[in-house]
Each structure stands twice: as structure tokens, then as C-alpha cells.
Design a protein around this motif. Structure first.
Motif, mmCIF file in Angstrom:
data_model
loop_
_atom_site.group_PDB
_atom_site.id
_atom_site.type_symbol
_atom_site.label_atom_id
_atom_site.label_comp_id
_atom_site.label_asym_id
_atom_site.label_seq_id
_atom_site.Cartn_x
_atom_site.Cartn_y
_atom_site.Cartn_z
ATOM 1 N N MET A 185 -1.280 -5.850 -19.354
ATOM 2 C CA MET A 185 -0.955 -4.508 -19.825
ATOM 3 C C MET A 185 0.277 -4.456 -20.721
ATOM 4 O O MET A 185 0.378 -3.572 -21.572
ATOM 5 C CB MET A 185 -0.781 -3.567 -18.625
ATOM 6 C CG MET A 185 -2.024 -3.488 -17.751
ATOM 7 S SD MET A 185 -1.847 -2.467 -16.255
ATOM 8 C CE MET A 185 -2.045 -0.824 -16.950
ATOM 9 N N GLN A 216 -6.004 -7.155 -24.309
ATOM 10 C CA GLN A 216 -6.541 -5.818 -24.537
ATOM 11 C C GLN A 216 -7.588 -5.826 -25.642
ATOM 12 O O GLN A 216 -8.571 -5.069 -25.580
ATOM 13 C CB GLN A 216 -5.402 -4.855 -24.846
ATOM 14 C CG GLN A 216 -4.441 -4.697 -23.664
ATOM 15 C CD GLN A 216 -3.378 -3.650 -23.892
ATOM 16 O OE1 GLN A 216 -3.612 -2.643 -24.547
ATOM 17 N NE2 GLN A 216 -2.195 -3.879 -23.335
ATOM 18 N N VAL A 276 -11.624 -0.670 -20.346
ATOM 19 C CA VAL A 276 -10.197 -0.399 -20.219
ATOM 20 C C VAL A 276 -9.725 -1.018 -18.909
ATOM 21 O O VAL A 276 -10.338 -0.797 -17.854
ATOM 22 C CB VAL A 276 -9.917 1.114 -20.204
ATOM 23 C CG1 VAL A 276 -8.443 1.398 -19.952
ATOM 24 C CG2 VAL A 276 -10.385 1.756 -21.493
ATOM 25 N N LEU A 305 -7.182 -1.253 -15.874
ATOM 26 C CA LEU A 305 -6.193 -0.449 -15.162
ATOM 27 C C LEU A 305 -5.759 -1.144 -13.870
ATOM 28 O O LEU A 305 -5.736 -0.546 -12.800
ATOM 29 C CB LEU A 305 -6.759 0.943 -14.843
ATOM 30 C CG LEU A 305 -6.826 1.929 -16.013
ATOM 31 C CD1 LEU A 305 -7.481 3.238 -15.568
ATOM 32 C CD2 LEU A 305 -5.436 2.206 -16.587
ATOM 33 N N ASN A 357 -11.663 -1.025 -13.810
ATOM 34 C CA ASN A 357 -12.015 -1.091 -15.228
ATOM 35 C C ASN A 357 -12.901 0.092 -15.586
ATOM 36 O O ASN A 357 -13.903 0.337 -14.915
ATOM 37 C CB ASN A 357 -12.754 -2.390 -15.544
ATOM 38 C CG ASN A 357 -11.819 -3.511 -15.922
ATOM 39 O OD1 ASN A 357 -10.675 -3.535 -15.487
ATOM 40 N ND2 ASN A 357 -12.293 -4.445 -16.714
ATOM 41 N N TRP A 417 -13.431 6.556 -20.955
ATOM 42 C CA TRP A 417 -11.975 6.722 -20.982
ATOM 43 C C TRP A 417 -11.542 7.621 -22.134
ATOM 44 O O TRP A 417 -10.764 8.566 -21.950
ATOM 45 C CB TRP A 417 -11.321 5.356 -21.093
ATOM 46 C CG TRP A 417 -9.838 5.334 -21.308
ATOM 47 C CD1 TRP A 417 -9.173 5.103 -22.479
ATOM 48 C CD2 TRP A 417 -8.824 5.522 -20.311
ATOM 49 N NE1 TRP A 417 -7.821 5.129 -22.278
ATOM 50 C CE2 TRP A 417 -7.580 5.391 -20.959
ATOM 51 C CE3 TRP A 417 -8.852 5.786 -18.945
ATOM 52 C CZ2 TRP A 417 -6.369 5.508 -20.275
ATOM 53 C CZ3 TRP A 417 -7.652 5.908 -18.265
ATOM 54 C CH2 TRP A 417 -6.427 5.776 -18.927
ATOM 55 N N ARG A 436 -6.652 11.029 -17.699
ATOM 56 C CA ARG A 436 -6.213 9.676 -18.008
ATOM 57 C C ARG A 436 -4.833 9.414 -17.412
ATOM 58 O O ARG A 436 -4.575 8.349 -16.853
ATOM 59 C CB ARG A 436 -6.188 9.439 -19.524
ATOM 60 C CG ARG A 436 -7.563 9.429 -20.172
ATOM 61 C CD ARG A 436 -7.524 8.763 -21.556
ATOM 62 N NE ARG A 436 -6.488 9.309 -22.420
ATOM 63 C CZ ARG A 436 -6.627 10.365 -23.205
ATOM 64 N NH1 ARG A 436 -7.788 11.013 -23.231
ATOM 65 N NH2 ARG A 436 -5.635 10.788 -23.967
ATOM 66 N N LEU A 461 -5.079 8.785 -13.706
ATOM 67 C CA LEU A 461 -5.582 7.457 -13.385
ATOM 68 C C LEU A 461 -4.508 6.389 -13.588
ATOM 69 O O LEU A 461 -4.378 5.465 -12.777
ATOM 70 C CB LEU A 461 -6.819 7.141 -14.226
ATOM 71 C CG LEU A 461 -8.136 7.763 -13.758
ATOM 72 C CD1 LEU A 461 -9.252 7.423 -14.739
ATOM 73 C CD2 LEU A 461 -8.501 7.293 -12.357
ATOM 74 N N ILE A 462 -3.737 6.500 -14.660
ATOM 75 C CA ILE A 462 -2.657 5.539 -14.897
ATOM 76 C C ILE A 462 -1.629 5.610 -13.769
ATOM 77 O O ILE A 462 -1.129 4.588 -13.291
ATOM 78 C CB ILE A 462 -1.987 5.798 -16.256
ATOM 79 C CG1 ILE A 462 -2.957 5.446 -17.402
ATOM 80 C CG2 ILE A 462 -0.698 4.988 -16.387
ATOM 81 C CD1 ILE A 462 -2.447 5.831 -18.773
ATOM 82 N N ALA A 518 -3.540 4.331 -10.369
ATOM 83 C CA ALA A 518 -4.141 2.997 -10.338
ATOM 84 C C ALA A 518 -3.336 1.968 -9.539
ATOM 85 O O ALA A 518 -3.933 1.104 -8.877
ATOM 86 C CB ALA A 518 -4.370 2.504 -11.769
ATOM 87 N N PHE A 566 3.091 0.209 -14.695
ATOM 88 C CA PHE A 566 2.277 1.357 -15.092
ATOM 89 C C PHE A 566 3.100 2.495 -15.687
ATOM 90 O O PHE A 566 2.596 3.247 -16.530
ATOM 91 C CB PHE A 566 1.456 1.855 -13.899
ATOM 92 C CG PHE A 566 0.350 0.916 -13.510
ATOM 93 C CD1 PHE A 566 -0.950 1.121 -13.943
ATOM 94 C CD2 PHE A 566 0.610 -0.194 -12.715
ATOM 95 C CE1 PHE A 566 -1.972 0.247 -13.592
ATOM 96 C CE2 PHE A 566 -0.404 -1.078 -12.357
ATOM 97 C CZ PHE A 566 -1.695 -0.855 -12.798
ATOM 98 N N TYR A 571 -2.762 4.259 -24.886
ATOM 99 C CA TYR A 571 -3.389 3.158 -24.154
ATOM 100 C C TYR A 571 -4.899 3.185 -24.337
ATOM 101 O O TYR A 571 -5.583 4.096 -23.894
ATOM 102 C CB TYR A 571 -3.019 3.238 -22.670
ATOM 103 C CG TYR A 571 -3.327 1.979 -21.883
ATOM 104 C CD1 TYR A 571 -2.743 0.766 -22.195
ATOM 105 C CD2 TYR A 571 -4.209 2.025 -20.802
ATOM 106 C CE1 TYR A 571 -3.030 -0.380 -21.465
ATOM 107 C CE2 TYR A 571 -4.487 0.883 -20.068
ATOM 108 C CZ TYR A 571 -3.882 -0.320 -20.399
ATOM 109 O OH TYR A 571 -4.161 -1.462 -19.666
#
Length: 383
Positions: free
Chosen positions: A132, A139, A148, A150, A250, A256, A264, A267-268, A271, A372, A380
Motif C-alpha cells: 500500500m 498496485q 483493489v 485493502l 480485495n 470500488w 470507500r 472500508l479503508i 479494513a 491505513f 487510492y
């Protein structure tokens, strides 16, 4: 990469392909595929995470445990939108995810040198920080696979589940041992065994039919993959390392990018809890499953010092093989710089996780603070 006939048949047989391919996340409910059956460290961790995720806010997962995609089918399934998200094992696709797999291939370094109470917690941090924050090529590859990343997980240390005893290097001669990680397969071969590569979902049948004598896995796979019934002996302390070639959350890239910024961002933020919950479950379940195995009459064998010394010597020598293979076979560039970064990260995360490796909330906060929190929801995987 085209879907195999087996993959197409499997998806069609459960009657979900058309509806899932045609529909992305609906009402911020994500169809999540995990190729483990219910009741193991990974599935329980994902379900625990989902309860936390859905407790506040509108986003949640609809978890399919081995009912939508198996472990090998999940990476292309997430890529093609057959699931909005999934538990992706990148080791099954070494070329497609070679940049991340380089770091996961080095996991045996986590169980030599500086001691650590949890190689899994260490490698979870290493993989997440590397992919990340330190590895733009990682990436690029995930984007190419329409995914994606995560965060990942690290299992408890790898051991040998066997149908005959392994106590010393002499006992490995001629044994057929299942391996999912190339470096561990080379470990087996270096000590006189034969490496056998097959998916995790096939281990039970392979052991029951004598196709393999042992399986190199983490102890919780006794429950995750229902291996209690086919295991007679367990040898601990070798080969060591951990399976960390996992995208534990993922997401399909189209899904996403179609989500709201708020979803989003959530989730970030959340995660790291998924990573911590599954990783700590693996550590905890290793203890309980080994105790259960002993109660069931399975003999627990601690590898001899001779075998452990041979293993440490192999790990140190194999680093050069890893470099050569990833540079020559997969075209990974700047291999010296990348492996040096990963080695530094392993040492860093040994120190960071030493006191919090078994505390889900504290470990999640550590991953949040170090990794994160540095991710921008606006950029992202959005370009």
C-alpha cells in the motif's frame, strides 16, 4: 487470462454467475467470497469483521463461505465481478501478482533471527505496508487484475501435518509434501523430500488417498480444511514462515470506483480490523487446534534441533534463489532494493507487534496508525 472450463462450470452450477456479474454492490452490500468452509479462523474472522463493519453505517458484506468461489477461483472471480470482494490468495497466480508475492515469499525470514511471538502479525504488517505504501508496482498489478488491495493476513507459523512421523532430516527422505509457497517447496526438496503443489481445498483428499505424506500448512487448517481426520502426526517448528500471500479484502475495481466516497472511506478505516481479526484468530486457533489434535490422539512432534538448524541455514541461502527467480521468471525489477526494503520491514514489524500481536483491537489500531491512515480515499485506486 481466460476463465478455465472448470471455473465456468463451477460458477454456472450454483446459478449465481449471471446475477452477480450483472449487479455490483447493491445498497452498499458487497458480495464477498471466501473459499473456506464456515467455522475456521479465516471465515470466523471475516464474519466478526462484518458484524463490526455493519454495526455503524450502511455498508456491509454478504459472505459466501465456499458456496460461491473456491480458493483458486476467487482471484479471477473478483476480477470479473462474480463477487464484489473476496479473500484472494495471490500465490495461486504467481505471475499476475509477482510484486506482492516477492514479499510473501520471504516470510520464512520472519521465523529466524530476532524472535517474534507471531510471524503472522509481523507479515500482515509487512505485506500491507509494502503493497500500500512502498510498492507502486504492486498496485499496478492489482489494477491490471481489476482489483483493489485493502490489507492482508498472516497465518500462524507453518508446520507439517503428516500421515507418518517427521522427527529429523532423515525422516524427510522420499516424503511427498504439499506446498503452496515456492520457498517452502524448495525447503522440502533441499532436505530430500518431493514437493507437491495443489490447492488447499484438495489437501484432504490428497492425504486420505496417499497422494501426499504431509501438508505444509498452519495449524488452524486442521479445522479450516477439516484435516483432523486425515492427520496422524504433526511436526512443529518447521518449515516456519507464514502464508501471507493474501488479499483479505480485495475489491473489484469497478465496484470500488462506483462506491460513494463515504463508503470507500469507511472500508479503508475498517479494513485493519479485518486483517487483525483473521490474523489473531489464526494465532489463537493454532493453540486450540494443536491441543484438540493431541486430545484426538494425533502425535505432536517438536522438530529436532538438527532439523531446525538445517531449516535456518536453508532460509539464509534461499534468499538469493528468491531474488534470481523473481527477477528472471517474472521480470521484477530493482530486486536488490525491494528485498532490502522487505527485510527492513520484517525487522520493523517484529518490534511493532511484539506486545500487541494477540490483541485484535490494539493490532488493528497499529495497522491503522502505521499504514491505513496514510491512504487517501480520493486517490487510492481511483485513477
Amino acid at each position: 487470462m481466460k476463465l478455465s472450463n472448470t471455473f465456468k462450470t463451477t460458477v454456472a452450477s450454483i446459478g449465481l454467475a449471471a446475477s452477480l456479474a450483472a449487479t455490483a454492490a447493491t445498497g452498499e452490500t458487497l458480495n464477498y467470497a471466501i473459499g473456506f468452509p464456515p467455522g475456521g479462523a479465516a471465515s470466523d474472522g471475516v464474519n466478526e469483521f462484518n458484524e463490526l463493519l455493519s454495526s455503524e453505517g450502511d455498508i456491509k458484506l454478504k459472505v459466501f463461505e465456499l458456496s460461491l468461489l473456491n480458493l483458486k477461483e476467487t482471484p479471477p472471480g473478483v476480477r470479473d465481478g462474480l463477487a464484489d470482494a473476496g479473500y484472494v490468495l495471490t500465490a495461486y497466480y504467481p505471475a499476475e501478482f509477482s510484486e506482492m508475492n516477492l514479499a510473501s515469499e520471504m516470510s520464512m525470514l520472519s521465523t529466524i533471527g530476532t524472535p517474534t511471538p507471531s510471524a503472522g502479525a509481523v507479515m500482515t504488517g509487512v505485506i500491507a505496508e509494502y503493497v500500500m505504501l512502498r510498492c507502486p508496482e504492486c498496485q499496478v498489478q492489482f489494477k491490471r487484475e481489476n482489483q483493489v488491495f485493502l490489507g492482508g493476513v498472516g497465518t500462524s507459523e507453518y508446520i507439517n501435518l503428516c500421515t507418518s512421523p517427521i522427527r529429523s532430516t532423515a525422516d524427510l527422505q522420499g516424503k511427498k509434501i504439499r506446498s503452496s509457497i515456492a520457498s517452502m517447496g524448495r525447503w522440502a526438496e533441499s532436505l530430500g523430500a518431493t514437493k507437491v503443489t495443489l490447492p488447499g481445498n484438495d489437501i484432504y483428499e490428497a492425504m486420505s488417498q496417499g497422494v501426499v505424506d504431509c501438508a505444509m500448512v498452519s495449524a488452524p487448517e486442521l479445522g479450516n480444511l477439516q484435516l483432523f481426520d486425515v492427520t496422524k502426526y504433526i511436526t512443529t517448528n518447521v518449515p516456519g514462515g507464514t502464508f501471507a500471500a493474501v488479499g483479505a479484502l480485495n475489491l473489484n475495481l469497478d465496484t470500488w470506483q462506483g462506491m460513494s466516497p463515504e463508503s470507500r472511506a469507511r472500508l479503508i478505516t475498517m479494513a485493519p480490523h479485518n486483517s487483525a481479526m483473521v490474523t489473531v484468530n489464526y494465532s489463537d486457533n493454532a493453540t486450540t487446534d494443536l491441543a484438540k489434535a493431541k486430545d484426538m490422539g494425533i502425535e505432536i512432534i517438536e522438530a529436532s534441533q538438527e532439523l531446525r538448524d538445517a531449516t535456518e541455514a536453508f532460509v539464509k541461502q534461499d534468499l538469493e534463489v528468491i531474488k534470481e527467480n523473481f527477477a528472471n521468471d517474472y521480470g521484477v525489477e530493482n530486486i536488490e532494493e525491494k528485498t532490502a526494503t522487505i527485510i527492513d520491514l520484517i525487522e520493523k514489524w517484529k518490534g511493532l507487534t511484539a506486545e500487541v500481536y494477540d490483541d485484535k483491537a490494539a493490532l488493528a489500531q497499529l495497522y491503522e496508525d502505521e499504514i491505513f491512515s496514510k491512504i487517501s480515499v480520493d486517490s487510492y485506486y481511483m485513477d
